[in-house]
Design a protein around this motif. Structure first.
Motif, PDB file in Angstrom:
ATOM      1  N   VAL A 301       0.697  -1.344   0.130  1.00  0.00           N
ATOM      2  CA  VAL A 301      -0.226  -0.125   0.079  1.00  0.00           C
ATOM      3  C   VAL A 301       0.862   1.008   0.019  1.00  0.00           C
ATOM      4  O   VAL A 301       1.632   1.306   0.792  1.00  0.00           O
ATOM      5  CB  VAL A 301      -0.884   0.123   1.275  1.00  0.00           C
ATOM      6  CG1 VAL A 301      -2.089   1.190   0.913  1.00  0.00           C
ATOM      7  CG2 VAL A 301      -1.608  -1.220   1.384  1.00  0.00           C
ATOM      8  N   PRO A 302       0.905   2.128  -1.111  1.00  0.00           N
ATOM      9  CA  PRO A 302       1.663   3.066  -1.192  1.00  0.00           C
ATOM     10  C   PRO A 302       1.228   4.377  -0.163  1.00  0.00           C
ATOM     11  O   PRO A 302       0.233   4.492   0.304  1.00  0.00           O
ATOM     12  CB  PRO A 302       1.470   3.674  -2.725  1.00  0.00           C
ATOM     13  CG  PRO A 302       0.692   2.521  -3.354  1.00  0.00           C
ATOM     14  CD  PRO A 302       0.056   1.898  -2.416  1.00  0.00           C
ATOM     15  N   GLU A 303       2.016   5.198  -0.099  1.00  0.00           N
ATOM     16  CA  GLU A 303       1.761   6.489   0.436  1.00  0.00           C
ATOM     17  C   GLU A 303       0.592   7.367  -0.440  1.00  0.00           C
ATOM     18  O   GLU A 303      -0.534   7.630   0.207  1.00  0.00           O
ATOM     19  CB  GLU A 303       3.027   7.574   0.728  1.00  0.00           C
ATOM     20  CG  GLU A 303       2.529   8.672   1.284  1.00  0.00           C
ATOM     21  CD  GLU A 303       3.584   9.802   1.435  1.00  0.00           C
ATOM     22  OE1 GLU A 303       3.968  10.479   2.385  1.00  0.00           O
ATOM     23  OE2 GLU A 303       4.683   9.928   0.284  1.00  0.00           O
ATOM     24  N   LEU A 304       0.846   7.379  -1.594  1.00  0.00           N
ATOM     25  CA  LEU A 304       0.107   8.130  -2.554  1.00  0.00           C
ATOM     26  C   LEU A 304       0.188   7.730  -3.905  1.00  0.00           C
ATOM     27  O   LEU A 304       1.266   7.154  -4.337  1.00  0.00           O
ATOM     28  CB  LEU A 304       0.131   9.649  -2.383  1.00  0.00           C
ATOM     29  CG  LEU A 304       1.544  10.263  -2.737  1.00  0.00           C
ATOM     30  CD1 LEU A 304       2.023  10.455  -3.771  1.00  0.00           C
ATOM     31  CD2 LEU A 304       1.851  11.385  -1.732  1.00  0.00           C
ATOM     32  N   TYR A 305      -0.932   8.167  -4.704  1.00  0.00           N
ATOM     33  CA  TYR A 305      -0.753   8.015  -6.202  1.00  0.00           C
ATOM     34  C   TYR A 305      -0.724   9.546  -6.665  1.00  0.00           C
ATOM     35  O   TYR A 305      -1.448  10.469  -6.234  1.00  0.00           O
ATOM     36  CB  TYR A 305      -1.960   7.220  -6.763  1.00  0.00           C
ATOM     37  CG  TYR A 305      -1.741   5.707  -6.635  1.00  0.00           C
ATOM     38  CD1 TYR A 305      -1.202   4.988  -7.609  1.00  0.00           C
ATOM     39  CD2 TYR A 305      -2.193   5.062  -5.799  1.00  0.00           C
ATOM     40  CE1 TYR A 305      -0.980   3.435  -7.460  1.00  0.00           C
ATOM     41  CE2 TYR A 305      -2.347   3.651  -5.413  1.00  0.00           C
ATOM     42  CZ  TYR A 305      -1.613   3.152  -6.461  1.00  0.00           C
ATOM     43  OH  TYR A 305      -1.648   1.775  -6.170  1.00  0.00           O
ATOM     44  N   THR A 316       6.924   3.529  -1.072  1.00  0.00           N
ATOM     45  CA  THR A 316       5.925   2.193  -1.217  1.00  0.00           C
ATOM     46  C   THR A 316       6.623   1.039  -0.801  1.00  0.00           C
ATOM     47  O   THR A 316       7.659   0.700  -1.203  1.00  0.00           O
ATOM     48  CB  THR A 316       5.526   1.955  -2.458  1.00  0.00           C
ATOM     49  OG1 THR A 316       4.684   3.227  -3.058  1.00  0.00           O
ATOM     50  CG2 THR A 316       4.534   0.837  -2.522  1.00  0.00           C
ATOM     51  N   PRO A 317       6.189   0.483   0.460  1.00  0.00           N
ATOM     52  CA  PRO A 317       5.073   0.638   1.098  1.00  0.00           C
ATOM     53  C   PRO A 317       5.101   2.043   1.965  1.00  0.00           C
ATOM     54  O   PRO A 317       6.344   2.364   2.662  1.00  0.00           O
ATOM     55  CB  PRO A 317       4.631  -0.621   1.977  1.00  0.00           C
ATOM     56  CG  PRO A 317       6.262  -1.142   2.171  1.00  0.00           C
ATOM     57  CD  PRO A 317       7.060  -0.532   1.078  1.00  0.00           C
ATOM     58  N   LEU A 318       4.053   2.363   2.634  1.00  0.00           N
ATOM     59  CA  LEU A 318       3.978   3.465   3.535  1.00  0.00           C
ATOM     60  C   LEU A 318       3.448   2.803   4.954  1.00  0.00           C
ATOM     61  O   LEU A 318       2.300   2.188   4.786  1.00  0.00           O
ATOM     62  CB  LEU A 318       3.122   4.643   3.353  1.00  0.00           C
ATOM     63  CG  LEU A 318       3.376   5.765   4.432  1.00  0.00           C
ATOM     64  CD1 LEU A 318       4.671   6.590   4.418  1.00  0.00           C
ATOM     65  CD2 LEU A 318       2.218   6.833   4.339  1.00  0.00           C
TER      66      LEU A 318
END
Length: 336
Positions: A301-305, A316-318
């Motif tokens: 799950v990334p920080e953001l897109y 990523t991952p955050l």
């Protein structure tokens, strides 16, 4: 995935240990939100180890905290620093938005929560005294009227999310008979909240940070909760996440004249958590399904897109994103 971010010292780094963005450091705030997932699933070991590390950081800098209580900070370097080296626990001294009352409130929230759960990490008189010093520090700042850098580490102004973090912590601390928390300190914070809400600050009327007042801090009235949710969903929710606030410039790639504010993945999980706690099953499932859409093909799950793209940023991952996703999965599943 979250476990891989915990150092032998007990602290969690914000992202992977080898990430080149600076997110290999440890943040008070991020550690708190990461630990929430372990508390949610009843796994106290990693939570206690992280809390003990945070307590050790504060004890290490006790002289600085004593000075701040006596003199009240006026410059960023005089505040309890919001991030530190994950192995040496030393502060980073480059210019940074270190006035973050929300983060200090979150550390207090965690230490007191573990006390109330019967899972104390306080082993010495010095450590017990430090919990009182955290309370005294926040009151010495007059947190209810103290402009800070806030959860996003940006503008110095009065932030509802910072005030709410401290109010929640002080209310919990008041349940412990060996801690002293004046009623005035809580009441002044609640009055300041009522005056600010539903705004996050003078410059931001809708902000993702306001969700913290609903979960995990639970310091909003029903009317405030509904208005915050309405504003966040209408103004900030996008395809791949929730923007932090309008005109956010962080990771805003605007060279193409199309990109806009970055879409933060944990915002969708956050909304799922809140609706699950409210017992609104359809809304909770809706946001959980959308949160599932933020998971990368390799399960991170990334920080953001970046806006209007399927491209996550390097963080990523955050850890914070992973944690909120786990909490959302657990809470929505428990709805049945």
């Amino acid at each position: 995935m979250i476990r891989s971010l915990q150092k032998p010292t007990g602290v969690f780094t914000a992202s992977a240990h080898d990430v080149p963005t600076g997110y290999d450091k440890a943040w008070l705030r991020d550690i708190y939100f990461i630990v929430l997932s372990f508390l949610e699933v009843g796994e106290l070991g990693p939570a206690k180890k992280a809390a003990k590390a945070l307590l050790t950081v504060f004890v290490k800098h006790a002289d600085k905290i004593d000075w701040a209580i006596a003199h009240k900070p006026h410059y960023a370097w005089q505040y309890i620093h919001a991030r530190f080296h994950p192995e040496t626990f030393e502060e980073f001294w480059e210019e940074w938005g270190n006035s973050q009352n929300d983060a200090v409130g979150e550390v207090l929230n965690l230490l007191v929560e573990l006390e109330l759960l019967g899972a104390s990490v306080l082993e010495t008189d010095e450590e017990r005294a430090m919990v009182q010093k955290i309370i005294d520090y926040l009151i010495a700042l007059e947190y209810w009227q103290d402009p800070d850098n806030g959860i996003w580490e940006e503008n110095m102004e009065l932030h509802a999310s910072s005030i709410g973090s401290v109010v929640a912590a002080l209310k919990k601390a008041k349940q412990l008979p060996w801690l002293h928390v004046s009623e005035d300190a809580i009441e002044l914070g609640e009055q300041a909240l009522r005056q600010l809400l539903p705004r996050e600050s003078e410059t931001k009327f809708a902000d993702l940070a306001l969700l913290s007042l609903i979960y995990p801090f639970k310091v909003t009235t029903e009317a405030e909760t509904l208005e915050i949710l309405r504003n966040v969903e209408y103004h900030l929710t996008k395809d791949r996440g929730v923007i932090r606030y309008k005109l956010d410039r962080y990771y805003n790639q605007n060279n193409d004249s199309v990109s806009e504010e970055a879409e933060w993945c944990f915002g969708l999980a956050w909304l799922a958590i809140i609706y699950a706690e409210r017992g609104q099953k359809d809304r909770a499932w809706y946001y959980l399904e959308r949160a599932k859409g933020t998971v990368t093909p390799d399960g991170k799950v990334p920080e953001l897109y970046y806006s209007h793209t399927d491209t996550p940023n390097e963080n990523t991952p955050l850890g914070w994103s992973e944690s909120m996703y786990v909490i959302a999965l657990k809470k929505v599943k428990d709805l049945g």
